[in-house]
Design an enzyme around this catalytic site. Structure first.
Site, mmCIF file in Angstrom:
data_model
loop_
_atom_site.group_PDB
_atom_site.id
_atom_site.type_symbol
_atom_site.label_atom_id
_atom_site.label_comp_id
_atom_site.label_asym_id
_atom_site.label_seq_id
_atom_site.Cartn_x
_atom_site.Cartn_y
_atom_site.Cartn_z
ATOM 1 N N GLU A 211 1.103 -1.226 -0.040
ATOM 2 C CA GLU A 211 -0.336 0.178 0.122
ATOM 3 C C GLU A 211 0.936 0.824 0.079
ATOM 4 O O GLU A 211 1.772 0.659 0.779
ATOM 5 C CB GLU A 211 -1.112 0.113 0.576
ATOM 6 N N HIS A 235 -5.657 -11.953 5.302
ATOM 7 C CA HIS A 235 -5.699 -11.589 3.885
ATOM 8 C C HIS A 235 -4.843 -12.566 2.894
ATOM 9 O O HIS A 235 -5.076 -13.317 2.102
ATOM 10 C CB HIS A 235 -4.892 -10.401 3.581
ATOM 11 N N LYS A 331 2.840 -0.753 4.385
ATOM 12 C CA LYS A 331 2.838 0.405 4.294
ATOM 13 C C LYS A 331 3.195 1.897 4.156
ATOM 14 O O LYS A 331 4.854 1.357 3.907
ATOM 15 C CB LYS A 331 1.610 0.894 5.662
#
Length: 479
Positions: A211, A235, A331
């Site tokens: 991300e 996930h 992230k």
């Protein structure tokens, strides 16, 4: 959507209906289902939240992410079927009033903080709202489902004391993506792929969920969670299970879920030497300036929470023995990219050993999940000209080029499946607990020490590259 029949009518009760999840993802998905003719006209929505409000206030909130141009008519049909109920999730009076207002089929969607999952489930069960005498009653639970193995086991026990496993839908929005669902079709619907889907032909597998966004204003939640808890047992392990499972006897939900559970149970507990954790420093990611994680509001001064994880995972089954699965998520990275890369073994160079300047790159199958949904096969081809020289080439199928997908949230298929009672894409209790069991050694080890730093906008810490380099491999470049 295809020619699926409309789902049976039901009341969708959303706990936490004034939150972002309901307006940003759930309501647009319901509008898309309405637009596509997949909802019965008697389907209604009852939103519950603790704040003051009324039906109109909830409608205004839920409308905020509905696209007026393409979905306006569907929204106009939905709006009169939306109602609001104010109440405290822990107050028995709320459930007594809810029981008076409900009849027939009902779905209870827990779009709340995880601390309310157990109490809401208990309240619903104790007052009889999960009784299916006059229609189905289903409980949808968002992640995170527990924070470690012990808490996941306790939450499962708490919910299953009041509901049957067949009533509990542990939702993972990744599994609503078309490319994720297409993994089973690409494997089992094509003789060419299934024939080589094993340790004889596959060298290793990568699963990436990168991300560009940073933690932002979610510092308190994320500092208590971290990348490992947030992404890996749910996930990434679900994607791993779809790649590695054996062919089910049918696409019946229990047949599929049983094969996935076997894979997750076969994941060897991951040891610290096969794992890397990182934390981003200040930089730029996704075109935005990003402060260091340590400077994020509500992050503890002495925090050692990770924003990046890379793992080497062993799936100890006959099919996958000796094939490492490399997982990574992070992230504030260089690109938003969720993908699965199947790296096949190298071709024996015997035929081309005397051919100058010839490279024989291994074949790779890339399943792109987001931001674009696509399948790519990388192969070697001959460079035009008198000499035999091989170069890599890609054969790509892109969903958006072949089908009119429109703008979807990923929840459309999942909500439709809840309504029709198909649990194929939802996690069973043993899958949840198996995922936590595999990462528990890391949760224990990472109570001390600090993550490795990486600049925001990069591909993660150097130690993640070293994890693969020690095996003579490297990560597929995210883009």
């Amino acid at each position: 959507m295809n020619d699926a029949p409309p789902a049976p009518a039901a009341t969708l009760v959303i706990f936490g209906a004034m939150g972002d999840l309901a307006s940003r993802l759930l309501m647009p998905a319901l509008v898309h289902l309405e637009r596509d003719g997949l909802l019965d006209s008697a389907t209604t929505l009852l939103g519950i939240s603790h704040g003051k409000g009324d039906d109109d206030a909830l409608r205004e909130k839920l409308k905020s992410f509905v696209e007026p141009g393409t979905d306006g008519d569907a929204w106009e049909r939905w709006a009169p079927r939306i109602a609001y109920l104010q109440g405290d999730f822990t107050d028995d009076a709320l459930y007594r009033e809810l029981k008076q207002r409900l009849a027939g089929n009902a779905i209870f969607y827990l779009a709340t903080a995880p601390a309310f999952f157990g109490p809401i489930g208990e309240k619903l069960g104790s007052i009889g709202l999960l009784d299916e005498t006059d229609g189905f009653r289903r409980l949808v639970v968002e992640k995170p489902f527990g924070t470690d193995l012990a808490s996941a086991q306790a939450l499962n026990a708490r919910l299953l004391e009041h509901a049957q496993e067949a009533q509990v839908y542990r939702i993972d929005h990744f599994l609503g993506k078309e490319t994720v669902q297409n993994i089973t079709v690409a494997r089992f619907g094509n003789a060419l792929t299934e024939a080589v889907w094993n340790n004889r032909y596959v060298d290793h597998v990568e699963i990436t969920a990168a991300e560009t966004v940073a933690v932002g204003n979610r510092g308190k939640f994320y500092d208590e969670t971290g990348a490992l808890r947030d992404m890996v047992p749910n996930h990434l392990f679900q994607l791993l299970a779809l790649v590695a499972m054996e062919p089910p006897n049918s696409f019946d939900a229990e047949a599929v879920r049983s094969e996935k559970a076997k894979v997750i149970a076969a994941v060897a507990p991951i040891q610290p030497e096969d794992a890397v954790r990182g934390r981003y420093l200040a930089g730029e990611a996704g075109g935005q300036a990003v402060p260091a994680y340590a400077d994020t509001p509500d992050v503890a001064p002495d925090s050692h929470t990770e924003t990046f994880v890379a793992l080497k995972v062993a799936v100890e089954t006959w099919r996958w023995h000796g094939v490492p699965f490399y997982l990574r998520t992070g992230k504030a990275m260089a690109a938003r990219d969720t993908e699965i890369v199947i790296h096949f073994r190298e071709v024996p160079p015997t035929l081309f050993r005397n051919t100058p300047n010839t490279e024989l790159p291994p074949n790779r199958l890339i399943l792109q999940i987001q931001p674009g949904e696509a399948l790519t096969m990388e192969m070697a081809v001959k460079l035009p000209g008198p000499l035999v020289k091989m170069v890599p080439a890609s054969l790509t199928f892109t969903y958006a080029d072949a089908f009119d997908l429109g703008h979807r949230t990923g929840y459309e298929t999942l909500l439709y499946d809840v309504l029709i009672g198909d649990q194929s894409l939802f996690q069973r209790a043993d899958q949840i607990e198996g995922g936590w069991r595999a990462v528990q050694p890391l949760l224990d080890a990472w109570r001390s020490g600090s993550p490795d730093d990486y600049p925001a906008g990069s591909t993660g810490p150097q130690s993640a590259d070293a994890l693969l380099a020690r095996d003579g491999r490297s990560w597929h470049e995210i883009a």
